[in-house]
Motif scaffolding. Structure first.
Motif, PDB file in Angstrom:
ATOM      1  N   ASN A 132       0.835  -1.188   0.000  1.00 45.38           N
ATOM      2  CA  ASN A 132       0.000   0.000   0.000  1.00 45.38           C
ATOM      3  C   ASN A 132       0.876   1.247   0.000  1.00 45.38           C
ATOM      4  N   ASP A 133       0.398   2.295  -0.641  1.00 46.26           N
ATOM      5  CA  ASP A 133       1.204   3.503  -0.776  1.00 46.26           C
ATOM      6  C   ASP A 133       1.179   4.308   0.522  1.00 46.26           C
ATOM      7  N   SER A 134       1.825   3.724   1.538  1.00 47.12           N
ATOM      8  CA  SER A 134       1.794   4.310   2.873  1.00 47.12           C
ATOM      9  C   SER A 134       3.076   3.958   3.606  1.00 47.12           C
ATOM     10  N   PHE A 135       3.559   4.886   4.442  1.00 48.93           N
ATOM     11  CA  PHE A 135       4.765   4.597   5.213  1.00 48.93           C
ATOM     12  C   PHE A 135       4.499   3.561   6.305  1.00 48.93           C
ATOM     13  N   VAL A 136       3.218   3.306   6.632  1.00 52.16           N
ATOM     14  CA  VAL A 136       2.892   2.220   7.552  1.00 52.16           C
ATOM     15  C   VAL A 136       3.300   0.892   6.922  1.00 52.16           C
ATOM     16  N   ASP A 137       3.002   0.717   5.649  1.00 46.61           N
ATOM     17  CA  ASP A 137       3.393  -0.500   4.938  1.00 46.61           C
ATOM     18  C   ASP A 137       4.886  -0.506   4.614  1.00 46.61           C
ATOM     19  N   PHE A 138       5.411   0.656   4.243  1.00 44.11           N
ATOM     20  CA  PHE A 138       6.834   0.742   3.888  1.00 44.11           C
ATOM     21  C   PHE A 138       7.719   0.322   5.049  1.00 44.11           C
ATOM     22  N   ASP A 139       7.219   0.500   6.276  1.00 40.83           N
ATOM     23  CA  ASP A 139       7.997   0.154   7.463  1.00 40.83           C
ATOM     24  C   ASP A 139       8.343  -1.334   7.511  1.00 40.83           C
ATOM     25  N   LEU A 140       7.586  -2.166   6.807  1.00 41.36           N
ATOM     26  CA  LEU A 140       7.929  -3.588   6.729  1.00 41.36           C
ATOM     27  C   LEU A 140       9.215  -3.813   5.928  1.00 41.36           C
ATOM     28  N   LEU A 141       9.469  -2.914   4.984  1.00 41.12           N
ATOM     29  CA  LEU A 141      10.657  -3.045   4.137  1.00 41.12           C
ATOM     30  C   LEU A 141      11.858  -2.358   4.754  1.00 41.12           C
ATOM     31  N   ALA A 142      11.641  -1.170   5.309  1.00 38.49           N
ATOM     32  CA  ALA A 142      12.771  -0.413   5.843  1.00 38.49           C
ATOM     33  C   ALA A 142      12.301   0.610   6.870  1.00 38.49           C
ATOM     34  N   ARG A 143      13.212   0.949   7.757  1.00 42.24           N
ATOM     35  CA  ARG A 143      12.970   2.007   8.736  1.00 42.24           C
ATOM     36  C   ARG A 143      13.458   3.329   8.153  1.00 42.24           C
ATOM     37  N   THR A 144      12.683   4.383   8.382  1.00 47.28           N
ATOM     38  CA  THR A 144      13.069   5.706   7.890  1.00 47.28           C
ATOM     39  C   THR A 144      13.120   6.699   9.048  1.00 47.28           C
ATOM     40  N   ASP A 145      13.691   7.866   8.765  1.00 46.19           N
ATOM     41  CA  ASP A 145      13.673   8.925   9.774  1.00 46.19           C
ATOM     42  C   ASP A 145      12.278   9.538   9.845  1.00 46.19           C
ATOM     43  N   SER A 146      12.073  10.464  10.758  1.00 43.15           N
ATOM     44  CA  SER A 146      10.739  11.023  10.998  1.00 43.15           C
ATOM     45  C   SER A 146      10.200  11.788   9.799  1.00 43.15           C
ATOM     46  N   ALA A 147      11.084  12.254   8.933  1.00 41.87           N
ATOM     47  CA  ALA A 147      10.644  12.977   7.746  1.00 41.87           C
ATOM     48  C   ALA A 147      10.315  12.046   6.584  1.00 41.87           C
ATOM     49  N   GLY A 148      10.631  10.769   6.753  1.00 38.36           N
ATOM     50  CA  GLY A 148      10.373   9.815   5.684  1.00 38.36           C
ATOM     51  C   GLY A 148      11.308   9.971   4.503  1.00 38.36           C
ATOM     52  N   GLU A 149      12.445  10.620   4.712  1.00 36.92           N
ATOM     53  CA  GLU A 149      13.371  10.907   3.613  1.00 36.92           C
ATOM     54  C   GLU A 149      14.627  10.039   3.654  1.00 36.92           C
ATOM     55  N   THR A 150      15.085   9.699   4.856  1.00 35.27           N
ATOM     56  CA  THR A 150      16.345   8.959   4.990  1.00 35.27           C
ATOM     57  C   THR A 150      16.071   7.533   5.450  1.00 35.27           C
ATOM     58  N   ILE A 151      16.611   6.560   4.730  1.00 37.05           N
ATOM     59  CA  ILE A 151      16.449   5.151   5.093  1.00 37.05           C
ATOM     60  C   ILE A 151      17.493   4.791   6.134  1.00 37.05           C
ATOM     61  N   LEU A 152      17.018   4.306   7.281  1.00 37.78           N
ATOM     62  CA  LEU A 152      17.918   3.982   8.385  1.00 37.78           C
ATOM     63  C   LEU A 152      18.412   2.536   8.333  1.00 37.78           C
ATOM     64  N   GLY A 153      17.635   1.661   7.717  1.00 37.52           N
ATOM     65  CA  GLY A 153      18.049   0.268   7.623  1.00 37.52           C
ATOM     66  C   GLY A 153      16.907  -0.624   7.207  1.00 37.52           C
ATOM     67  N   PRO A 154      17.201  -1.837   6.768  1.00 38.13           N
ATOM     68  CA  PRO A 154      16.140  -2.774   6.372  1.00 38.13           C
ATOM     69  C   PRO A 154      15.314  -3.204   7.569  1.00 38.13           C
ATOM     70  N   SER A 155      14.064  -3.583   7.308  1.00 37.95           N
ATOM     71  CA  SER A 155      13.168  -4.022   8.365  1.00 37.95           C
ATOM     72  C   SER A 155      12.889  -5.517   8.235  1.00 37.95           C
ATOM     73  N   VAL A 156      11.891  -6.001   8.996  1.00 40.10           N
ATOM     74  CA  VAL A 156      11.720  -7.441   9.189  1.00 40.10           C
ATOM     75  C   VAL A 156      11.476  -8.215   7.890  1.00 40.10           C
ATOM     76  N   TYR A 157      10.629  -7.680   7.016  1.00 37.40           N
ATOM     77  CA  TYR A 157      10.310  -8.435   5.802  1.00 37.40           C
ATOM     78  C   TYR A 157      11.510  -8.495   4.858  1.00 37.40           C
ATOM     79  N   SER A 158      12.211  -7.367   4.710  1.00 38.42           N
ATOM     80  CA  SER A 158      13.405  -7.361   3.861  1.00 38.42           C
ATOM     81  C   SER A 158      14.447  -8.341   4.358  1.00 38.42           C
ATOM     82  N   GLU A 159      14.571  -8.444   5.677  1.00 35.46           N
ATOM     83  CA  GLU A 159      15.537  -9.385   6.245  1.00 35.46           C
ATOM     84  C   GLU A 159      15.142 -10.826   5.958  1.00 35.46           C
TER      85      GLU A 159
END
Length: 269
Positions: A132-159
């Protein structure tokens, strides 16, 4: 060997079953033999979709190309080897049974982390992840900063996908072709939509997936489910004139099938 397509995402409501049914039926209508498995043993949305299709076609006296589904077989515990996982064994038997009669095997995974889903990902030649086109869903792929601009690292599904890739490499199998679909994208140009587009593009280069167009949010998908139909079946069931939304949705499906770039598939609808 059949080409295995896995549709997976560890979050419900991303449109996995809708994507699964349309991809499987599109392949069947193009003349390919398509076997299918639903690994969501509790909700069985994809399984019910295919059951609805069989029931509707039989009642209507129609013979439309369709995927053929199989249930996971029950396995007596006493037949397992020491240390063997029962779910691994059930999935292995099901896939082996589909191989001789299939050009493609499509596996629809549950919207949660399960042993079956984990093993299925390691079997994938092509992995399709609706998002889904949402940062709630994107969080499964990667963690981002509060602005949603910088990727901090892969998340559970990507791993999990990374682990599946490692298992395939160790077994000497080809690499997984991973495709992320941005589903339910709004028609308007909004700040969040632009941020999502940038974030997905950045992440695709970092962890190695392709992006492809998904489906917009449309009422027609909810209307098709009770009869087990897809966008490609509408004219066959008496719809003489497709409305603008249905024509646009067919084009989205056509674009998706082309983007998947499956072996031996020439998109001709």
């Amino acid at each position: 060997m059949a080409h295995i397509i896995v549709v997976g995402n560890e979050k419900g409501g991303a449109g996995k079953s809708t994507v699964s049914m349309h991809v499987a039926t599109a392949l069947a209508r193009m003349g390919h033999r398509v076997g299918a498995l639903d690994l969501d043993l509790r909700q069985r949305t994809f399984g019910r979709y295919t059951e609805n299709r069989r029931a509707f076609l039989q009642k209507a006296g129609l013979d439309l190309a369709s995927p053929f589904t199989r249930d996971l077989p029950e396995v007596p515990a006493e037949t397992l080897q020491p240390g063997e996982n029962i779910y691994d064994h059930r999935l292995s038997i099901a896939v082996s049974a589909l191989q001789p009669e299939s050009d493609f095997i499509l596996i629809d995974c549950p919207g949660s982390h399960t042993r079956l889903s984990q093993v299925a990902h390691s079997l994938a030649d092509t992995l399709v992840t609706p998002l889904n086109d949402s940062f709630v869903d994107f969080d499964l792929l990667a963690r981002t900063d509060s602005a949603g601009e910088t990727i901090l690292g892969p998340s559970v599904y990507s791993e999990m996908v990374w682990n599946a890739r490692q298992l395939r490499a160790q077994a000497g199998l080809s690499a997984i072709d991973w495709i992320v679909l941005r589903n339910r994208i709004g028609a308007q140009r909004m700040v969040n939509k632009e941020k999502m587009e940038r974030a997905v593009t950045k992440l695709s280069k970092r962890i190695g997936f392709r992006t492809a167009p998904g489906f917009s949010e449309r009422v027609v998908f909810r209307e098709l489910f009770p009869r087990g139909l897809t966008l490609l079946d509408l004219k066959d069931v008496g719809v003489k004139q497709l409305n603008i939304s249905n024509v646009a949705a067919r084009q989205e499906l056509r674009d998706l099938m082309k983007a998947l770039d499956l072996p031996g598939v020439s998109v001709n609808f």
